[in-house]
Design an enzyme around this catalytic site. Structure first.
Site, PDB file in Angstrom:
ATOM      1  N   PRO A   1       0.855  -1.203   0.000  1.00  0.00           N
ATOM      2  CA  PRO A   1       0.000   0.000   0.000  1.00  0.00           C
ATOM      3  C   PRO A   1       0.887   1.249   0.000  1.00  0.00           C
ATOM      4  O   PRO A   1       1.780   1.370   0.817  1.00  0.00           O
ATOM      5  CB  PRO A   1      -0.779  -0.103   1.320  1.00  0.00           C
ATOM      6  CG  PRO A   1      -0.640  -1.513   1.762  1.00  0.00           C
ATOM      7  CD  PRO A   1       0.657  -2.017   1.194  1.00  0.00           C
ATOM      8  N   GLU A   2       0.666   2.107  -0.947  1.00  0.00           N
ATOM      9  CA  GLU A   2       1.417   3.363  -0.983  1.00  0.00           C
ATOM     10  C   GLU A   2       0.541   4.454  -0.385  1.00  0.00           C
ATOM     11  O   GLU A   2      -0.610   4.226  -0.015  1.00  0.00           O
ATOM     12  CB  GLU A   2       1.834   3.678  -2.422  1.00  0.00           C
ATOM     13  CG  GLU A   2       2.843   2.649  -2.950  1.00  0.00           C
ATOM     14  CD  GLU A   2       3.807   3.237  -3.975  1.00  0.00           C
ATOM     15  OE1 GLU A   2       4.020   4.465  -3.969  1.00  0.00           O
ATOM     16  OE2 GLU A   2       4.353   2.466  -4.772  1.00  0.00           O
TER      17      GLU A   2
ATOM     18  N   ARG B   1       1.268 -10.900   5.303  1.00  0.00           N
ATOM     19  CA  ARG B   1       2.709 -10.935   5.579  1.00  0.00           C
ATOM     20  C   ARG B   1       3.081 -10.416   6.963  1.00  0.00           C
ATOM     21  O   ARG B   1       4.225 -10.499   7.375  1.00  0.00           O
ATOM     22  CB  ARG B   1       3.450 -10.188   4.480  1.00  0.00           C
ATOM     23  CG  ARG B   1       3.236 -10.877   3.125  1.00  0.00           C
ATOM     24  CD  ARG B   1       3.914 -10.173   1.995  1.00  0.00           C
ATOM     25  NE  ARG B   1       5.368 -10.238   2.124  1.00  0.00           N
ATOM     26  CZ  ARG B   1       6.207  -9.655   1.275  1.00  0.00           C
ATOM     27  NH1 ARG B   1       5.734  -8.987   0.257  1.00  0.00           N
ATOM     28  NH2 ARG B   1       7.505  -9.746   1.447  1.00  0.00           N
TER      29      ARG B   1
END
Ligand SMILES: [Zn+2]
Length: 271
Positions: free
Chosen positions: A2-3, A110
């Protein structure tokens, strides 16, 4: 990953639905995230009101009536607003049950995400206090970019992605911003002219703003707060468009490797 636009999109989605609501219960299913969630946090959250939802770089700040939750989505995390009886799926790590009958549920395959709670000023928190300026702050202007690039011979793209200098510009938007500013990503940072610094500041903001406006993301495993994947890819100029014609001049977009990451650019438009 996610940016910044995805985090901002998440922030807006959550703010709309969760601001003013009270937390009924905080339930942890897996506390081993990037840093373990402090289990004692749960007892402090019940009954607190969500006063505001803010963002600092890629951190989401849930301002509560008595403290602040600091959340990072990590590499693969998402925070979704779901009905409280929605069945848990793999990699769901915690629930914040709200008095609206919904829950804010964090899923992160993750587990590079994180959650901290502080009753102090969050800007003094160890995760936030030394963050570099982000593109939407006044501090990130042409003067600043000019100053940080003067003595750096690294490629301009590497400098844009250096989190100690600028925070929140990831791989996608670094490539997109350099295209918009017509600057070759391999140029030595110190060779940027003052005019190019001005152009690049505007371009970074414009690239991020366009993504936020489109509600989204380019990311495969990102899901917006409403549960729909947000796709923005068709609007990108260069990212993952290698071998395709430039949207401006029709020259084929090139892909190169810089610091283990792929960079995309137009050899004709970018100098
Ligand atoms: Zn071109």
């Amino acid at each position: 990953m996610p940016e910044l636009p995805e985090v901002e999109t998440t922030r807006r989605g959550i703010e709309r639905s969760a601001r003013g609501r009270h937390i009924m219960e905080f339930r942890i299913y897996e506390h081993r995230l990037r840093w373990p969630i402090d289990r004692s946090v749960a007892q402090h959250l019940s009954g607190q009101q969500i006063v505001a939802v803010e963002r600092r770089a890629k951190y989401l700040l849930l301002r509560l009536s008595g403290g602040t939750l600091i959340l990072h989505l990590g590499m693969s995390g998402n925070l979704r607003l779901l009905p409280q009886d929605a069945p848990l799926i793999k990699h769901d790590h915690f629930d914040l049950y709200l008095d609206s009958g919904t829950t804010l549920r964090f899923n992160d395959p993750r587990r590079f995400g994180s959650l901290h709670y502080t009753t102090a000023d969050p800007s003094e928190h160890k995760l936030l206090r030394s963050l570099a300026p982000e593109p939407f702050e006044k501090a990130f202007d042409a003067d600043y970019l000019n100053r940080i690039t003067r003595r750096r011979s690294a490629a301009v793209k590497q400098v844009l992605m250096n989190g100690q200098l600028v925070t929140g510009v990831g791989n996608i938007y670094a490539s997109e911003a350099l295209f918009r500013a017509r600057i070759n990503p391999r140029r030595a940072a110190r060779k940027l002219t003052r005019a190019e610094c001005t152009r690049l500041v505007r371009a970074v903001r414009a690239a991020l703003q366009a993504a936020i406006k489109a509600g989204g993301t380019t990311l495969r495993d990102y899901v917006g707060t409403d549960g729909n994947p947000g796709y923005f890819r068709q609007k990108l100029y260069v990212y993952e468009r290698d071998g395709k014609p430039c949207r401006v001049c029709a020259t084929l977009i090139r892909k190169i490797a810089q610091g283990q990451r792929s960079t995309y650019y137009c050899p004709h438009c970018q100098h």
